[in-house]
Design a protein around this motif. Structure first.
Motif, PDB file in Angstrom:
ATOM      1  N   LEU A 206      33.068  12.559 -75.530  1.00 26.83           N
ATOM      2  CA  LEU A 206      34.422  12.273 -76.017  1.00 26.83           C
ATOM      3  C   LEU A 206      35.396  12.146 -74.855  1.00 26.83           C
ATOM      4  CD1 LEU A 206      34.955  14.480 -79.217  1.00 26.83           C
ATOM      5  CD2 LEU A 206      34.358  12.060 -79.048  1.00 26.83           C
ATOM      6  N   SER A 207      35.235  13.007 -73.874  1.00 24.47           N
ATOM      7  CA  SER A 207      36.106  12.954 -72.701  1.00 24.47           C
ATOM      8  C   SER A 207      35.920  11.655 -71.928  1.00 24.47           C
ATOM      9  CB  SER A 207      35.826  14.163 -71.792  1.00 24.47           C
ATOM     10  OG  SER A 207      36.593  14.106 -70.617  1.00 24.47           O
ATOM     11  N   SER A 208      34.666  11.243 -71.770  1.00 24.35           N
ATOM     12  CA  SER A 208      34.390  10.006 -71.030  1.00 24.35           C
ATOM     13  C   SER A 208      34.893   8.773 -71.771  1.00 24.35           C
ATOM     14  CB  SER A 208      32.888   9.881 -70.766  1.00 24.35           C
ATOM     15  OG  SER A 208      32.171   9.736 -71.985  1.00 24.35           O
ATOM     16  N   LEU A 209      34.952   8.847 -73.113  1.00 26.27           N
ATOM     17  CA  LEU A 209      35.456   7.731 -73.913  1.00 26.27           C
ATOM     18  C   LEU A 209      36.980   7.669 -73.917  1.00 26.27           C
ATOM     19  CD1 LEU A 209      33.107   7.855 -77.050  1.00 26.27           C
ATOM     20  CD2 LEU A 209      32.957   6.329 -75.071  1.00 26.27           C
ATOM     21  N   GLY A 210      37.622   8.745 -73.485  1.00 25.67           N
ATOM     22  CA  GLY A 210      39.077   8.771 -73.463  1.00 25.67           C
ATOM     23  C   GLY A 210      39.716   9.335 -74.717  1.00 25.67           C
ATOM     24  N   PHE A 211      38.911   9.986 -75.555  1.00 27.38           N
ATOM     25  CA  PHE A 211      39.454  10.562 -76.784  1.00 27.38           C
ATOM     26  C   PHE A 211      40.205  11.847 -76.464  1.00 27.38           C
ATOM     27  CE2 PHE A 211      38.980  13.408 -80.491  1.00 27.38           C
ATOM     28  CZ  PHE A 211      39.634  12.638 -81.432  1.00 27.38           C
ATOM     29  N   GLN A 212      41.432  11.945 -76.953  1.00 28.51           N
ATOM     30  CA  GLN A 212      42.262  13.110 -76.700  1.00 28.51           C
ATOM     31  C   GLN A 212      42.225  14.038 -77.917  1.00 28.51           C
ATOM     32  OE1 GLN A 212      43.757  13.679 -73.756  1.00 28.51           O
ATOM     33  NE2 GLN A 212      42.944  11.747 -72.961  1.00 28.51           N
ATOM     34  N   ALA A 213      41.852  15.288 -77.673  1.00 30.28           N
ATOM     35  CA  ALA A 213      41.823  16.290 -78.744  1.00 30.28           C
ATOM     36  C   ALA A 213      42.261  17.623 -78.182  1.00 30.28           C
ATOM     37  CB  ALA A 213      40.416  16.412 -79.335  1.00 30.28           C
ATOM     38  N   GLU A 214      42.968  18.377 -79.007  1.00 32.16           N
ATOM     39  CA  GLU A 214      43.434  19.691 -78.573  1.00 32.16           C
ATOM     40  C   GLU A 214      42.264  20.610 -78.260  1.00 32.16           C
ATOM     41  OE1 GLU A 214      46.073  23.417 -80.408  1.00 32.16           O
ATOM     42  OE2 GLU A 214      46.130  21.441 -81.345  1.00 32.16           O
ATOM     43  N   ASP A 215      41.216  20.523 -79.085  1.00 28.99           N
ATOM     44  CA  ASP A 215      40.026  21.346 -78.878  1.00 28.99           C
ATOM     45  C   ASP A 215      38.794  20.525 -79.240  1.00 28.99           C
ATOM     46  OD1 ASP A 215      38.052  23.221 -78.682  1.00 28.99           O
ATOM     47  OD2 ASP A 215      38.965  24.700 -80.000  1.00 28.99           O
ATOM     48  N   PRO A 216      38.171  19.850 -78.271  1.00 31.42           N
ATOM     49  CA  PRO A 216      36.991  19.014 -78.543  1.00 31.42           C
ATOM     50  C   PRO A 216      35.843  19.800 -79.169  1.00 31.42           C
ATOM     51  CG  PRO A 216      37.851  18.578 -76.353  1.00 31.42           C
ATOM     52  CD  PRO A 216      38.562  19.800 -76.855  1.00 31.42           C
ATOM     53  N   GLN A 217      35.715  21.084 -78.827  1.00 26.93           N
ATOM     54  CA  GLN A 217      34.641  21.887 -79.402  1.00 26.93           C
ATOM     55  C   GLN A 217      34.861  22.079 -80.897  1.00 26.93           C
ATOM     56  OE1 GLN A 217      32.304  24.258 -77.475  1.00 26.93           O
ATOM     57  NE2 GLN A 217      33.096  24.072 -75.422  1.00 26.93           N
ATOM     58  N   GLU A 218      36.107  22.175 -81.302  1.00 29.71           N
ATOM     59  CA  GLU A 218      36.409  22.288 -82.726  1.00 29.71           C
ATOM     60  C   GLU A 218      36.059  20.995 -83.455  1.00 29.71           C
ATOM     61  OE1 GLU A 218      40.094  23.818 -85.548  1.00 29.71           O
ATOM     62  OE2 GLU A 218      40.545  22.752 -83.701  1.00 29.71           O
ATOM     63  N   VAL A 219      36.304  19.867 -82.803  1.00 25.79           N
ATOM     64  CA  VAL A 219      35.934  18.574 -83.396  1.00 25.79           C
ATOM     65  C   VAL A 219      34.427  18.503 -83.598  1.00 25.79           C
ATOM     66  CG1 VAL A 219      35.974  16.070 -83.091  1.00 25.79           C
ATOM     67  CG2 VAL A 219      37.937  17.441 -82.364  1.00 25.79           C
ATOM     68  N   PHE A 220      33.675  19.000 -82.631  1.00 26.10           N
ATOM     69  CA  PHE A 220      32.219  19.028 -82.779  1.00 26.10           C
ATOM     70  C   PHE A 220      31.820  19.850 -84.001  1.00 26.10           C
ATOM     71  CE2 PHE A 220      28.147  21.156 -82.125  1.00 26.10           C
ATOM     72  CZ  PHE A 220      27.311  20.080 -81.888  1.00 26.10           C
ATOM     73  N   ASN A 221      32.437  21.012 -84.196  1.00 28.11           N
ATOM     74  CA  ASN A 221      32.126  21.849 -85.358  1.00 28.11           C
ATOM     75  C   ASN A 221      32.412  21.123 -86.664  1.00 28.11           C
ATOM     76  OD1 ASN A 221      31.376  23.994 -83.715  1.00 28.11           O
ATOM     77  ND2 ASN A 221      33.427  24.886 -83.716  1.00 28.11           N
ATOM     78  N   MET A 222      33.425  20.262 -86.651  1.00 24.77           N
ATOM     79  CA  MET A 222      33.781  19.524 -87.860  1.00 24.77           C
ATOM     80  C   MET A 222      32.771  18.420 -88.164  1.00 24.77           C
ATOM     81  SD  MET A 222      37.885  19.220 -87.248  1.00 24.77           S
ATOM     82  CE  MET A 222      38.937  20.687 -87.236  1.00 24.77           C
ATOM     83  N   VAL A 223      32.226  17.814 -87.116  1.00 28.38           N
ATOM     84  CA  VAL A 223      31.186  16.798 -87.315  1.00 28.38           C
ATOM     85  C   VAL A 223      29.861  17.462 -87.667  1.00 28.38           C
ATOM     86  CG1 VAL A 223      29.929  14.892 -86.235  1.00 28.38           C
ATOM     87  CG2 VAL A 223      32.361  15.223 -85.737  1.00 28.38           C
ATOM     88  N   ASP A 224      29.575  18.552 -87.001  1.00 33.65           N
ATOM     89  CA  ASP A 224      28.351  19.322 -87.234  1.00 33.65           C
ATOM     90  C   ASP A 224      28.596  20.298 -88.393  1.00 33.65           C
ATOM     91  OD1 ASP A 224      25.826  20.521 -86.902  1.00 33.65           O
ATOM     92  OD2 ASP A 224      26.624  21.970 -85.471  1.00 33.65           O
ATOM     93  N   LYS A 225      28.733  19.758 -89.599  1.00 34.25           N
ATOM     94  CA  LYS A 225      29.181  20.555 -90.741  1.00 34.25           C
ATOM     95  C   LYS A 225      28.201  21.660 -91.135  1.00 34.25           C
ATOM     96  CE  LYS A 225      31.394  18.743 -94.194  1.00 34.25           C
ATOM     97  NZ  LYS A 225      32.766  19.270 -94.010  1.00 34.25           N
ATOM     98  N   ASP A 226      26.927  21.480 -90.812  1.00 34.46           N
ATOM     99  CA  ASP A 226      25.967  22.533 -91.136  1.00 34.46           C
ATOM    100  C   ASP A 226      25.793  23.528 -89.983  1.00 34.46           C
ATOM    101  OD1 ASP A 226      24.649  20.933 -89.337  1.00 34.46           O
ATOM    102  OD2 ASP A 226      22.875  20.610 -90.576  1.00 34.46           O
ATOM    103  N   PHE A 227      26.554  23.318 -88.906  1.00 36.26           N
ATOM    104  CA  PHE A 227      26.541  24.222 -87.753  1.00 36.26           C
ATOM    105  C   PHE A 227      25.121  24.441 -87.218  1.00 36.26           C
ATOM    106  CE2 PHE A 227      30.722  25.036 -89.402  1.00 36.26           C
ATOM    107  CZ  PHE A 227      31.479  25.388 -88.298  1.00 36.26           C
ATOM    108  N   SER A 228      24.383  23.358 -87.133  1.00 33.50           N
ATOM    109  CA  SER A 228      23.034  23.440 -86.566  1.00 33.50           C
ATOM    110  C   SER A 228      23.064  23.452 -85.048  1.00 33.50           C
ATOM    111  CB  SER A 228      22.194  22.252 -87.052  1.00 33.50           C
ATOM    112  OG  SER A 228      22.719  21.033 -86.536  1.00 33.50           O
ATOM    113  N   GLY A 229      24.191  23.050 -84.471  1.00 33.30           N
ATOM    114  CA  GLY A 229      24.293  22.968 -83.018  1.00 33.30           C
ATOM    115  C   GLY A 229      23.949  21.596 -82.480  1.00 33.30           C
ATOM    116  N   GLU A 230      23.578  20.678 -83.376  1.00 33.80           N
ATOM    117  CA  GLU A 230      23.229  19.312 -82.996  1.00 33.80           C
ATOM    118  C   GLU A 230      23.825  18.332 -83.998  1.00 33.80           C
ATOM    119  OE1 GLU A 230      18.767  20.066 -81.124  1.00 33.80           O
ATOM    120  OE2 GLU A 230      18.986  19.590 -83.251  1.00 33.80           O
TER     121      GLU A 230
END
Length: 274
Positions: A206-230
């Motif tokens: 996300l950083s390399s793409l230029g996406f700005q987020a207050e907390d990128p790790q939180e965005v990952f948790n939102m995409v990874d809805k089952d919290f599998s870590g992947e």
């Protein structure tokens, strides 16, 4: 005797020096720790701080792995805030689309509110390893009555859903503006459609793409809805498509809020005179 003593001392110093170098260049080996003393070990290697988290088996976990390569245990969620850890636990237990209120009723046998002791005891019985008391305090932060029930869990879920919708819409709009399809975006993040993105890879991409987020790790948790870590491609694509179908939370609130009239204005009644 001084010469002999000096020789012994020199050998001992060289031996300790070699062990220190060996210890600092590798993971904590246990035997060296005991030989040097626990305090010296912590000072020299600082495994938990300098070289990543340590698994229950003693192996040092790299930042970008989810399962321990030695024992296969999953990396614990000790780094997650309590309000995120409770969401992760609920979704892993009952599915990504579970109803938090229904899960509460299933766990506690009713929808009635419970105190912190009952809350902690029941969650521990069902295998919770995060800070249950901190999660309870977060859920009780509005009412501050010392009790949490199914209705509190439902209100919490509304907050979680609203935050996820807004953040994921922001991500989707960014990707849509820059890529023709989710597959193209996933490839640009360095993965094929049969691969998975770990947390560290996702945040870096996300950083390399230029996406700005207050907390990128939180965005990952939102995409990874089952919290599998992947995050696999199908999960990535599904989350982005599903959020596109959901109305904006801000728009919903504006439509639900009745328009208020300016202060001092009065409603004119229709005249009944002929």
């Amino acid at each position: 005797s001084n010469g002999a003593g000096g020789t012994v001392a020199a050998r001992a110093l060289r031996s300790v020096s070699q062990r220190v170098l060996q210890h600092s260049a590798s993971r904590c080996c246990g035997s060296i720790c005991h030989a040097m003393g626990q305090q010296a070990c912590t000072t020299v290697c600082g495994v938990s701080k300098a070289r990543g988290e340590v698994c229950v088996c003693g192996n040092t976990l790299a930042d970008d792995i989810i399962y321990c390569p030695r024992c296969g245990a999953k990396r614990p969620d000790r780094d997650l805030p309590p309000q995120v850890a409770i969401v992760a636990w609920l979704r892993r237990r009952s599915g990504p689309e579970c109803d938090f209120g229904e899960v509460f009723a299933d766990l506690f046998g009713s929808r009635d509110a419970v105190n912190v002791r009952r809350w902690e005891d029941v969650l521990r019985e069902h295998g919770c390893h995060f800070d249950c008391k901190a999660a309870f305090s977060f859920l009780d932060r509005h009412a501050k009555c010392g009790r949490v029930g199914a209705s509190d869990m439902e209100l919490f879920q509304i907050e979680v859903d609203e935050r996820e919708v807004e953040a994921l819409k922001h991500l989707r709009d960014f990707l849509k503006q820059n890529f023709k399809s989710p597959a193209a975006a996933f490839r640009e993040m360095g993965k094929g459609e049969g691969d998975v993105l770990t947390r560290a890879e996702f945040v870096k991409a996300l950083s390399s793409l230029g996406f700005q987020a207050e907390d990128p790790q939180e965005v990952f948790n939102m995409v990874d809805k089952d919290f599998s870590g992947e995050v696999c491609f199908n999960e990535f694509k599904s989350v982005l498509r599903n959020v596109a179908k959901k109305p904006s939370v801000v728009a919903d609130k504006e439509s639900e809020t009745p328009q208020q009239k300016p202060r001092g204005s009065t409603t004119k009644k229709k005249s009944t005179k002929p």
